[in-house]
Design a protein around this motif. Structure first.
Motif, PDB file in Angstrom:
ATOM      1  N   GLU A   1       0.833  -1.202   0.000  1.00 48.69           N
ATOM      2  CA  GLU A   1       0.000   0.000   0.000  1.00 48.69           C
ATOM      3  C   GLU A   1       0.866   1.250   0.000  1.00 48.69           C
ATOM      4  N   LYS A   2       0.280   2.371  -0.379  1.00 46.67           N
ATOM      5  CA  LYS A   2       1.011   3.633  -0.304  1.00 46.67           C
ATOM      6  C   LYS A   2       1.157   4.012   1.166  1.00 46.67           C
ATOM      7  N   THR A   3       2.254   4.667   1.486  1.00 50.15           N
ATOM      8  CA  THR A   3       2.500   4.986   2.886  1.00 50.15           C
ATOM      9  C   THR A   3       3.349   6.245   3.005  1.00 50.15           C
ATOM     10  N   LYS A   4       3.282   6.855   4.175  1.00 46.11           N
ATOM     11  CA  LYS A   4       4.092   8.039   4.455  1.00 46.11           C
ATOM     12  C   LYS A   4       4.974   7.822   5.678  1.00 46.11           C
ATOM     13  N   THR A   5       5.117   6.578   6.077  1.00 45.79           N
ATOM     14  CA  THR A   5       5.893   6.294   7.285  1.00 45.79           C
ATOM     15  C   THR A   5       6.857   5.139   7.037  1.00 45.79           C
ATOM     16  N   GLY A   6       7.766   4.959   7.972  1.00 47.67           N
ATOM     17  CA  GLY A   6       8.646   3.806   7.942  1.00 47.67           C
ATOM     18  C   GLY A   6      10.109   4.172   7.846  1.00 47.67           C
ATOM     19  N   THR A   7      10.927   3.515   8.645  1.00 52.70           N
ATOM     20  CA  THR A   7      12.371   3.674   8.575  1.00 52.70           C
ATOM     21  C   THR A   7      12.983   2.339   8.179  1.00 52.70           C
ATOM     22  N   TYR A   8      14.124   2.409   7.501  1.00 51.34           N
ATOM     23  CA  TYR A   8      14.731   1.199   6.967  1.00 51.34           C
ATOM     24  C   TYR A   8      16.239   1.383   6.942  1.00 51.34           C
ATOM     25  N   GLU A   9      16.971   0.339   7.269  1.00 49.73           N
ATOM     26  CA  GLU A   9      18.422   0.400   7.291  1.00 49.73           C
ATOM     27  C   GLU A   9      18.971  -0.423   6.133  1.00 49.73           C
ATOM     28  N   ILE A  10      19.756   0.217   5.262  1.00 46.88           N
ATOM     29  CA  ILE A  10      20.319  -0.498   4.128  1.00 46.88           C
ATOM     30  C   ILE A  10      21.826  -0.675   4.301  1.00 46.88           C
ATOM     31  N   SER A  11      22.349  -1.717   3.688  1.00 52.85           N
ATOM     32  CA  SER A  11      23.787  -1.957   3.667  1.00 52.85           C
ATOM     33  C   SER A  11      24.362  -1.253   2.446  1.00 52.85           C
ATOM     34  N   PHE A  12      25.371  -0.406   2.664  1.00 56.20           N
ATOM     35  CA  PHE A  12      25.949   0.353   1.555  1.00 56.20           C
ATOM     36  C   PHE A  12      27.326  -0.190   1.228  1.00 56.20           C
ATOM     37  N   LYS A  13      27.461  -0.743   0.018  1.00 58.09           N
ATOM     38  CA  LYS A  13      28.719  -1.331  -0.446  1.00 58.09           C
ATOM     39  C   LYS A  13      29.231  -2.382   0.521  1.00 58.09           C
ATOM     40  N   ASN A  14      28.275  -3.086   1.165  1.00 56.31           N
ATOM     41  CA  ASN A  14      28.574  -4.215   2.060  1.00 56.31           C
ATOM     42  C   ASN A  14      29.472  -3.847   3.236  1.00 56.31           C
ATOM     43  N   LYS A  15      29.583  -2.581   3.538  1.00 53.79           N
ATOM     44  CA  LYS A  15      30.476  -2.182   4.631  1.00 53.79           C
ATOM     45  C   LYS A  15      29.775  -1.320   5.681  1.00 53.79           C
ATOM     46  N   LYS A  16      29.018  -0.342   5.223  1.00 57.49           N
ATOM     47  CA  LYS A  16      28.377   0.599   6.129  1.00 57.49           C
ATOM     48  C   LYS A  16      26.869   0.445   6.073  1.00 57.49           C
ATOM     49  N   TYR A  17      26.219   0.871   7.126  1.00 58.34           N
ATOM     50  CA  TYR A  17      24.762   0.850   7.157  1.00 58.34           C
ATOM     51  C   TYR A  17      24.232   2.279   7.170  1.00 58.34           C
ATOM     52  N   ILE A  18      23.168   2.475   6.407  1.00 61.92           N
ATOM     53  CA  ILE A  18      22.571   3.797   6.291  1.00 61.92           C
ATOM     54  C   ILE A  18      21.123   3.730   6.763  1.00 61.92           C
ATOM     55  N   ALA A  19      20.757   4.612   7.672  1.00 65.67           N
ATOM     56  CA  ALA A  19      19.373   4.687   8.145  1.00 65.67           C
ATOM     57  C   ALA A  19      18.586   5.597   7.214  1.00 65.67           C
ATOM     58  N   THR A  20      17.511   5.061   6.650  1.00 67.00           N
ATOM     59  CA  THR A  20      16.676   5.830   5.721  1.00 67.00           C
ATOM     60  C   THR A  20      15.263   5.973   6.275  1.00 67.00           C
ATOM     61  N   GLU A  21      14.571   6.989   5.810  1.00 63.79           N
ATOM     62  CA  GLU A  21      13.183   7.188   6.235  1.00 63.79           C
ATOM     63  C   GLU A  21      12.310   7.478   5.015  1.00 63.79           C
TER      64      GLU A  21
ATOM     65  N   ILE B   1       9.420   9.183   3.230  1.00 65.36           N
ATOM     66  CA  ILE B   1       8.564  10.360   3.337  1.00 65.36           C
ATOM     67  C   ILE B   1       7.225  10.094   2.663  1.00 65.36           C
ATOM     68  N   ARG B   2       7.304   9.466   1.498  1.00 58.95           N
ATOM     69  CA  ARG B   2       6.076   9.136   0.770  1.00 58.95           C
ATOM     70  C   ARG B   2       6.382   8.038  -0.245  1.00 58.95           C
ATOM     71  N   SER B   3       5.492   7.067  -0.346  1.00 51.98           N
ATOM     72  CA  SER B   3       5.681   6.020  -1.351  1.00 51.98           C
ATOM     73  C   SER B   3       4.340   5.652  -1.972  1.00 51.98           C
ATOM     74  N   LYS B   4       4.384   5.209  -3.227  1.00 52.16           N
ATOM     75  CA  LYS B   4       3.198   4.762  -3.943  1.00 52.16           C
ATOM     76  C   LYS B   4       3.503   3.424  -4.607  1.00 52.16           C
ATOM     77  N   VAL B   5       2.486   2.579  -4.723  1.00 53.14           N
ATOM     78  CA  VAL B   5       2.665   1.274  -5.355  1.00 53.14           C
ATOM     79  C   VAL B   5       1.590   1.074  -6.415  1.00 53.14           C
ATOM     80  N   LYS B   6       1.994   0.470  -7.527  1.00 53.46           N
ATOM     81  CA  LYS B   6       1.064   0.211  -8.619  1.00 53.46           C
ATOM     82  C   LYS B   6       1.324  -1.179  -9.189  1.00 53.46           C
TER      83      LYS B   6
END
Length: 204
Positions: free
Chosen positions: A70-90, A92-97
């Motif tokens: 579903e479309k959402t405006k919330t949620g935080t997610y942590e991604i692995s960047f170049k298999n070395k560092k982790y980045i916390a992302t948030e 703001i708005r997403s849509k799905v089709k």
């Protein structure tokens, strides 16, 4: 916990669960909670086939599920960047089709998600000359791979919590529900994700 569940999974209401349980359009899901010491914690998303628990999604995959559900405006997610560092992302708005193509005998489904987000914590990564474009690509790549793995799990368990059957049914006339049950585990489902970072959210 209510606030955290809103960020991670679709709204878990009795009405929604009964709709999923009694209808054809999708299989139901519910949050798993547990007591740890004096606190109540969210553990994952329980997956059902009819009235039986058949598996679960982790905390991290629950967020992926919500993005493609579903479309959402919330949620935080942590991604692995170049298999070395982790980045916390948030988010703001997403849509799905969802897009359905092919024939009723050989349908294909593609799921397109667009995300506008920001980076909450990645100062050490960005100071080394990495670009926002690289972060966007990594965010998209990791999320898409996890969604593909999640979909394989659904098809192996022969469950449809994303409601893909309903989307295919609405696309074809004279839809054969019984034939769909046999066809579903092998239907190609492709995921596409476009990420645009609009703000790093990081201060020096």
């Amino acid at each position: 916990m209510e606030r955290n569940l809103k960020d991670i999974i679709p709204q878990p209401t009795v009405h929604a669960f009964l709709d999923q349980y009694e209808g054809f359009n999708q299989d139901p899901f519910l949050p798993i909670i547990r007591k740890k010491d004096d606190h109540i914690q969210y553990k994952g998303l329980a997956l059902f086939k009819n009235d039986l628990y058949v598996g679960e999604l982790s905390n991290k995959d629950s967020y992926i599920f919500k993005l493609f559900y579903e479309k959402t405006k919330t949620g935080t997610y942590e991604i692995s960047f170049k298999n070395k560092k982790y980045i916390a992302t948030e988010n703001i708005r997403s849509k799905v089709k969802y897009k359905v193509s092919g024939s009723q005998d050989n349908p294909r489904v593609s799921v397109h998600v667009s995300v506008i987000g920001e980076i909450k914590d990645a100062s050490s990564v960005l100071k080394k000359g990495n670009t926002m474009k690289e972060v966007e690509q990594e965010w998209s790549k990791e999320t898409t791979e996890r969604a593909e793995k999640m979909m394989r799990k659904f098809q192996e368990l022969k469950i449809d919590p994303l409601g893909i059957g309903e989307k295919v049914r609405s696309h074809f006339r004279n839809f054969d529900k019984e034939a769909w049950k046999d066809r579903y585990p092998t239907v190609p489902v492709e995921f596409y994700m476009k990420v645009r970072i609009v703000n790093t959210g990081i201060t020096e």
